[in-house]
Design a protein around this motif. Structure first.
Motif, PDB file in Angstrom:
ATOM      1  N   GLY A   1       0.769  -1.234   0.000  1.00  0.00           N
ATOM      2  CA  GLY A   1       0.000   0.000   0.000  1.00  0.00           C
ATOM      3  C   GLY A   1       0.798   1.279   0.000  1.00  0.00           C
ATOM      4  N   THR A   2       2.010   1.285   0.541  1.00  0.00           N
ATOM      5  CA  THR A   2       2.746   2.535   0.680  1.00  0.00           C
ATOM      6  C   THR A   2       3.698   2.795  -0.490  1.00  0.00           C
ATOM      7  N   TYR A   3       3.957   1.776  -1.275  1.00  0.00           N
ATOM      8  CA  TYR A   3       4.821   1.985  -2.426  1.00  0.00           C
ATOM      9  C   TYR A   3       4.652   0.826  -3.394  1.00  0.00           C
ATOM     10  N   GLN A   4       5.186   0.980  -4.575  1.00  0.00           N
ATOM     11  CA  GLN A   4       5.153  -0.032  -5.626  1.00  0.00           C
ATOM     12  C   GLN A   4       3.731  -0.470  -5.968  1.00  0.00           C
ATOM     13  N   GLY A   5       2.809   0.509  -6.032  1.00  0.00           N
ATOM     14  CA  GLY A   5       1.493   0.250  -6.582  1.00  0.00           C
ATOM     15  C   GLY A   5       0.558  -0.553  -5.707  1.00  0.00           C
ATOM     16  N   GLY A   6       0.875  -0.691  -4.434  1.00  0.00           N
ATOM     17  CA  GLY A   6      -0.024  -1.394  -3.527  1.00  0.00           C
ATOM     18  C   GLY A   6      -0.089  -2.885  -3.779  1.00  0.00           C
ATOM     19  N   ARG A   7       0.962  -3.482  -4.346  1.00  0.00           N
ATOM     20  CA  ARG A   7       0.938  -4.906  -4.639  1.00  0.00           C
ATOM     21  C   ARG A   7       0.981  -5.717  -3.339  1.00  0.00           C
ATOM     22  N   ARG A   8       0.590  -6.975  -3.453  1.00  0.00           N
ATOM     23  CA  ARG A   8       0.660  -7.868  -2.302  1.00  0.00           C
ATOM     24  C   ARG A   8       2.120  -8.096  -1.958  1.00  0.00           C
ATOM     25  N   TYR A   9       2.444  -8.044  -0.667  1.00  0.00           N
ATOM     26  CA  TYR A   9       3.845  -8.154  -0.288  1.00  0.00           C
ATOM     27  C   TYR A   9       4.008  -9.236   0.765  1.00  0.00           C
ATOM     28  N   GLN A  10       4.963 -10.099   0.600  1.00  0.00           N
ATOM     29  CA  GLN A  10       5.311 -11.093   1.589  1.00  0.00           C
ATOM     30  C   GLN A  10       6.767 -10.886   1.995  1.00  0.00           C
ATOM     31  N   GLY A  11       7.013 -10.955   3.291  1.00  0.00           N
ATOM     32  CA  GLY A  11       8.375 -10.775   3.754  1.00  0.00           C
ATOM     33  C   GLY A  11       8.538 -11.339   5.146  1.00  0.00           C
ATOM     34  N   ARG A  12       9.727 -11.127   5.698  1.00  0.00           N
ATOM     35  CA  ARG A  12      10.024 -11.607   7.037  1.00  0.00           C
ATOM     36  C   ARG A  12      10.667 -10.489   7.838  1.00  0.00           C
ATOM     37  N   VAL A  13      10.120 -10.248   9.012  1.00  0.00           N
ATOM     38  CA  VAL A  13      10.724  -9.272   9.915  1.00  0.00           C
ATOM     39  C   VAL A  13      11.905  -9.953  10.586  1.00  0.00           C
ATOM     40  N   ASP A  14      13.085  -9.318  10.515  1.00  0.00           N
ATOM     41  CA  ASP A  14      14.291  -9.966  11.037  1.00  0.00           C
ATOM     42  C   ASP A  14      14.213 -10.191  12.546  1.00  0.00           C
ATOM     43  N   ILE A  15      13.842  -9.156  13.292  1.00  0.00           N
ATOM     44  CA  ILE A  15      13.683  -9.302  14.747  1.00  0.00           C
ATOM     45  C   ILE A  15      12.431  -8.541  15.174  1.00  0.00           C
ATOM     46  N   VAL A  16      11.572  -9.204  15.948  1.00  0.00           N
ATOM     47  CA  VAL A  16      10.456  -8.536  16.605  1.00  0.00           C
ATOM     48  C   VAL A  16      10.675  -8.647  18.108  1.00  0.00           C
ATOM     49  N   VAL A  17      10.680  -7.509  18.783  1.00  0.00           N
ATOM     50  CA  VAL A  17      10.759  -7.480  20.239  1.00  0.00           C
ATOM     51  C   VAL A  17       9.344  -7.239  20.769  1.00  0.00           C
ATOM     52  N   TYR A  18       8.876  -8.159  21.594  1.00  0.00           N
ATOM     53  CA  TYR A  18       7.538  -8.046  22.162  1.00  0.00           C
ATOM     54  C   TYR A  18       7.591  -7.385  23.537  1.00  0.00           C
ATOM     55  N   ASP A  19       6.460  -6.888  23.944  1.00  0.00           N
ATOM     56  CA  ASP A  19       6.333  -6.370  25.304  1.00  0.00           C
ATOM     57  C   ASP A  19       6.030  -7.547  26.212  1.00  0.00           C
ATOM     58  N   ASP A  20       6.991  -7.950  27.033  1.00  0.00           N
ATOM     59  CA  ASP A  20       6.822  -9.176  27.812  1.00  0.00           C
ATOM     60  C   ASP A  20       5.886  -9.005  29.000  1.00  0.00           C
ATOM     61  N   ARG A  21       5.370  -7.801  29.222  1.00  0.00           N
ATOM     62  CA  ARG A  21       4.342  -7.665  30.258  1.00  0.00           C
ATOM     63  C   ARG A  21       3.037  -8.302  29.820  1.00  0.00           C
ATOM     64  N   TYR A  22       2.919  -8.616  28.536  1.00  0.00           N
ATOM     65  CA  TYR A  22       1.682  -9.204  28.049  1.00  0.00           C
ATOM     66  C   TYR A  22       1.801 -10.707  27.846  1.00  0.00           C
ATOM     67  N   ALA A  23       2.851 -11.327  28.417  1.00  0.00           N
ATOM     68  CA  ALA A  23       2.945 -12.781  28.329  1.00  0.00           C
ATOM     69  C   ALA A  23       1.800 -13.420  29.079  1.00  0.00           C
ATOM     70  N   ASP A  24       1.194 -14.441  28.458  1.00  0.00           N
ATOM     71  CA  ASP A  24       0.121 -15.141  29.165  1.00  0.00           C
ATOM     72  C   ASP A  24       0.712 -16.214  30.065  1.00  0.00           C
ATOM     73  N   SER A  25      -0.144 -17.066  30.610  1.00  0.00           N
ATOM     74  CA  SER A  25       0.308 -18.031  31.607  1.00  0.00           C
ATOM     75  C   SER A  25       1.290 -19.051  31.056  1.00  0.00           C
ATOM     76  N   VAL A  26       1.337 -19.244  29.736  1.00  0.00           N
ATOM     77  CA  VAL A  26       2.300 -20.185  29.149  1.00  0.00           C
ATOM     78  C   VAL A  26       3.378 -19.457  28.359  1.00  0.00           C
ATOM     79  N   GLY A  27       3.477 -18.155  28.522  1.00  0.00           N
ATOM     80  CA  GLY A  27       4.568 -17.394  27.924  1.00  0.00           C
ATOM     81  C   GLY A  27       4.327 -16.861  26.537  1.00  0.00           C
ATOM     82  N   ASN A  28       3.128 -17.044  25.980  1.00  0.00           N
ATOM     83  CA  ASN A  28       2.847 -16.527  24.645  1.00  0.00           C
ATOM     84  C   ASN A  28       2.821 -14.999  24.656  1.00  0.00           C
ATOM     85  N   LEU A  29       3.357 -14.403  23.584  1.00  0.00           N
ATOM     86  CA  LEU A  29       3.427 -12.949  23.468  1.00  0.00           C
ATOM     87  C   LEU A  29       2.727 -12.508  22.190  1.00  0.00           C
TER      88      LEU A  29
END
Length: 674
Positions: free
Chosen positions: A74-102
Motif C-alpha cells: 500500500g505505501t509503495y510499488q502500486g499497492g501490490r501484495r507483499y510477503q516478507g520476514r521481519v528480522d527481529i520482533v521485540v515483544y512487550d513481555d508484560r503481556y505474556a500469558d500463563s504459558v509465555g505466549n506474546l
C-alpha cells in the motif's frame, strides 16, 4: 549509541556464544549444518540482537526472529501484495500469558548486508529495506520503535501511532524494562500471599470518595485538568477519555491478579510507573491494555448474548485510548496507587455523580440522580435475589449498581446468620450462589445515548456485574421494536418485555413532550395513557410516557419507584393521567423531595418519588374489574405512605448540611407498610 563500531564479530557462526546459539528463539537463523541461512545479513542480525540483550536489557524470551509477514503493502510499488520476514520482533513481555505466549510487538529490526550503502537505491538496498520496515510497522497496531542497520550505520525510528504512522528518526532507545525487573522495584505489584483473603497482595489502596474526586477532578493535579491542558480536550471528550482510562485500569488490576494466580510469579501492573519507565512504551502498554479490555468484554458478553453485542459493548472497534506519552504517564501516576476493584460501590458511583454530572448536564442534557435519592428508592423497594430489576433510562447505571450493593449486603448478612453468626469463610463480595445468579442474570438497563452507555457499562463492570444486560436502546420506541414482536415476559423472558421485570427504579428525563404519532398510537393500542376518551392524544409529557412503559415492563405485582415532577401529581390538567395510574397500579408511597434535590445539578423542578405496585388486572375507568366477559364492581382500601423530606443532606449549592432524612423515611415506611 550502542549500535556502533561494527566489526562483524559473528561472521563465522561458530563464534556465537552458546547461550544465544542454543536458544530456541534463534533457531531460524541457522541451517541444519549450523551455517547461516543468509550469510551476508544474518551476522548483522546476530550483532543487533546481542546489543539489544546486553545494552538495552531485552530478554531473549521477548524476541522472535524471521517472523513471516503477509499484507497489502500500500505505501509503495502500486499497492501490490507483499510477503516478507521481519528480522527481529521485540515483544512487550508484560503481556505474556500463563504459558509465555506474546502478542504485543514493541520494536522491529531490519538488518541488511554490511556492503549496502546508506540511502542506496540498488536492489535489496537501503531504500528497499526502509520501505519494507515501514510496511512492517504500519501493519502492526502496537510497534513503537524501528531499527534499520547494516552494522556500520544504524537508524532508530519512533513510529507515529496516528495516521499516516510516519517513522521519525530519534537519537536512541530507552532501556527495556522486563516484566521481571518491573516486579522487583515497582511499588505496585501483585504477589502471592496466603495470609490475604484472596491469596494475593495487590499493593493498592481502596479509594475514598473525596480522594477519588481529587484524583479525577478539575484541580491542578486532577486527571481532568491534565487531559484538558495537555490534549486540549473539550469537557465531554475529557470525560470519554477518563472512562476509557478507568476501564483499562480496572481490567489491568483483574488481569494482573489472574496472571499471578496462574503463574505463581509476581507481576507489576501496567498502571505502574517508576524512574525506569519509558513513556513511549507505557503509551503502547496502556493502549493495548484498553484493547485487551475491549476484547475481554466482547468475549465475556458473547458467552451470554451470543453475537447480539452491537448495542451492549462499552466501546466499539473504533474506540482507542491513545494520548501523548507525557499525558499517559501523568494519568497513570495518579491512578496507580488506587484499587478500583476494592473501592466500594458508593465511592465509585459517587464519583460518576460528582465528577461527571456537570459535563453530562451541559453537553448531553443528562441529569444524575443524587445518591440520597437512589438510597431512598432502593431502601423503599428492598430488592432481593429473586427480583428482576431494570431501569429503562439508566444513565450511568447507578440505580442498578446500588441495587447490586444492597442485595450483596443483604445476602452477606443472611450468610452470616446461616453460619451461626460467624463471618469466617464468607466472602463479602460474593457471599452466596444466589447473589452471583442475581448479579449475572437479573439486572437490566437501557440508555438512549451511546456516550452515556460507555459510563454505564464501565460502572457496572467496576462493580462486578460484567453480565448485566445493558443496551443502547430507546425505551419509548414502539414495543414490538424493543421486544422483536415477543409478547411474553417472565418467567421465560426476563428483561424489557411485557411483564419481564419484577422491579423498576428510574429517574426518567422530563421537561419535553413526546409527539411521535406512531409511539402514541402504540401505547394507546394497549389501553395506555395516550388513549383519552377513545382517541389518541397529540402529545404527552415524556416522563408520563416512561411511566406507562415501566408499567408495561412490570409483571403483575411488580414494584416501581420513579422520580416524577410534582405537576404530574398536582396539576388539574393531569387528572386523567392520575386516574390512569390508579387503574393500572396501587399507589404505595409518595415522598416529596426538597427543592434542593436537583438544584446542584442544574434542575430546579420540584419532584417526588412515587412508588407503585402493578395490579394483576387493570381497573376500568368506571372503577370496575374486568374478568373475561364479566364486569364486577371494585372497591378496596389500602395503605398509602405519604412523606415530605425537608433536608436531603445538602443545600441548593450542593454543600453538605450533615442531615439526611432519607434513612428515617425508609425506616418509617418499612414499619408502617408491614
Amino acid at each position: 549509541m550502542p549500535f556502533s563500531d561494527f566489526t562483524n564479530p559473528y561472521q563465522n557462526p561458530a563464534n556465537i556464544p552458546q547461550n544465544y546459539r542454543q536458544h530456541i528463539n534463534l533457531q531460524k537463523l541457522f541451517k541444519a549444518d549450523g551455517s547461516y541461512v543468509r550469510p551476508a545479513e544474518d551476522p548483522v542480525t546476530m550483532w543487533a540482537l546481542q546489543i539489544l540483550v546486553e545494552e538495552y536489557g531485552v530478554p531473549l524470551e521477548a524476541m522472535e526472529l524471521e517472523l513471516n509477514a503477509d499484507f497489502a503493502e500500500g505505501t509503495y510499488q502500486g499497492g501490490r501484495r507483499y510477503q516478507g520476514r521481519v528480522d527481529i520482533v521485540v515483544y512487550d513481555d508484560r503481556y505474556a500469558d500463563s504459558v509465555g505466549n506474546l502478542d504485543v510487538a514493541f520494536i522491529m529490526v531490519e538488518a541488511m548486508e554490511p556492503s549496502k550503502k546508506v540511502g542506496g537505491t540498488e536492489a535489496e538496498g537501503w531504500v528497499n529495506h526502509l520501505n519494507r520496515l515501514n510496511a512492517y510497522m504500519s501493519a502492526s497496531p502496537s510497534a513503537r520503535y524501528a531499527i534499520l542497520t547494516n552494522g556500520h550505520h544504524t537508524d532508530i525510528y519512533r513510529r507515529d501511532l496516528d495516521y499516516p504512522r510516519k517513522l521519525e528518526i530519534i537519537g536512541d532507545l530507552q532501556k527495556y524494562e522486563s516484566a521481571g525487573a518491573a516486579a522487583q522495584h515497582s511499588f505496585y505489584t501483585v504477589i502471592l500471599n496466603p495470609t490475604e483473603p484472596d491469596g494475593i497482595k495487590t499493593g493498592l489502596t481502596p479509594l475514598t470518595r473525596d480522594k477519588f474526586r481529587e484524583v479525577l477532578g478539575d484541580t491542578r493535579s486532577g486527571c481532568h485538568s491534565i487531559l484538558r491542558d495537555n490534549e486540549g480536550l473539550q469537557p465531554q471528550e475529557a470525560v470519554d477519555a477518563m472512562v476509557k482510562f478507568l476501564f483499562a485500569k480496572w481490567y489491568d488490576e483483574q488481569a494482573t491478579i489472574d496472571l499471578v494466580k496462574q503463574t505463581g510469579e509476581s507481576r507489576a501492573y501496567v498502571f505502574s510507573v517508576s524512574n525506569e519507565t519509558d513513556p513511549e512504551r507505557l503509551l503502547v502498554q496502556v493502549r493495548d491494555t484498553f484493547e485487551k479490555a475491549k476484547q475481554w468484554e466482547r468475549e465475556t458478553l458473547a458467552k451470554k448474548f451470543g453475537d447480539d453485542l452491537s448495542a451492549r459493548l462499552a466501546f466499539n472497534e473504533g474506540d482507542v485510548l491513545q494520548f501523548k506519552p507525557h499525558t499517559t504517564m501523568e494519568i497513570v501516576k495518579r491512578l496507580q496507587p488506587w484499587s478500583l476493584r476494592k473501592s466500594s460501590a458508593d465511592v465509585k458511583g459517587g464519583v460518576f455523580e460528582d465528577f461527571l454530572s456537570k459535563t453530562f448536564r451541559d453537553d448531553l442534557g443528562q441529569y444524575f440522580t443524587p445518591t440520597p435519592v437512589i438510597n431512598l428508592m432502593v431502601g423503599i423497594l428492598q430488592p432481593t435475589v429473586n427480583d428482576y430489576v431494570g431501569d429503562p433510562a439508566c444513565g450511568s447505571a447507578r440505580m442498578l449498581t446500588h441495587v447490586l450493593d444492597y442485595v450483596r449486603k443483604q445476602e452477606y448478612a443472611k450468610a452470616i446468620a446461616n453460619n451461626a453468626g460467624n463471618p469466617e469463610g464468607i466472602n463479602p463480595e460474593e457471599p452466596t450462589q444466589e447473589f452471583i445468579k442475581f448479579r449475572d442474570n437479573h439486572l437490566f438497563g437501557a440508555e438512549y445515548s451511546r456516550n452515556v452507555m460507555h459510563v454505564a457499562r464501565v460502572n457496572t463492570l467496576m462493580n462486578g456485574a460484567q453480565y448485566a444486560d445493558l443496551k443502547v436502546m430507546d425505551s419509548l420506541e414502539r414495543l414490538s421494536s424493543i421486544t422483536g414482536g415477543i409478547t411474553e415476559g417472565l418467567p421465560e423472558r426476563p428483561g424489557f418485555y411485557l411483564g419481564g421485570l419484577t422491579m423498576i427504579l428510574t429517574n426518567p428525563p422530563f421537561g419535553s413532550k413526546l409527539t411521535n404519532e406512531n409511539i402514541l398510537k402504540d401505547l394507546a393500542g394497549r389501553d395506555g395513557v395516550t388513549k383519552k376518551k377513545g382517541k389518541v392524544v397529540k402529545s404527552i409529557p415524556q416522563e408520563v410516557a416512561f411511566l406507562n412503559r415501566c408499567l408495561e415492563f412490570l409483571a403483575p405485582g411488580g414494584k416501581l419507584a420513579i422520580v416524577l415532577p410534582d405537576g404530574v401529581l398536582a396539576n388539574s390538567s393531569m387528572q386523567d393521567v392520575r386516574d390512569w395510574i390508579l387503574r393500572w397500579a396501587r399507589l404505595k408511597a409518595v415522598i416529596s423531595l426538597p427543592q434542593a434535590t436537583f438544584a446542584p445539578y442544574g434542575a430546579g423542578v420540584k419532584t417526588s418519588v412515587v412508588v407503585l405496585e402493578k395490579r394483576g388486572i387493570p381497573v376500568t375507568a368506571e372503577g370496575q374489574l374486568e374478568l373475561g366477559q364479566e364486569v364486577i364492581e371494585f372497591d378496596e382500601d389500602y395503605k398509602v405512605y405519604m412523606a415530605q423530606i425537608d433536608d436531603i443532606g445538602y443545600d441548593t449549592r450542593g454543600w453538605p448540611t450533615h442531615l439526611d432524612e432519607t434513612q428515617d423515611i425508609i425506616t418509617n415506611f418499612t414499619q408502617i407498610m408491614k
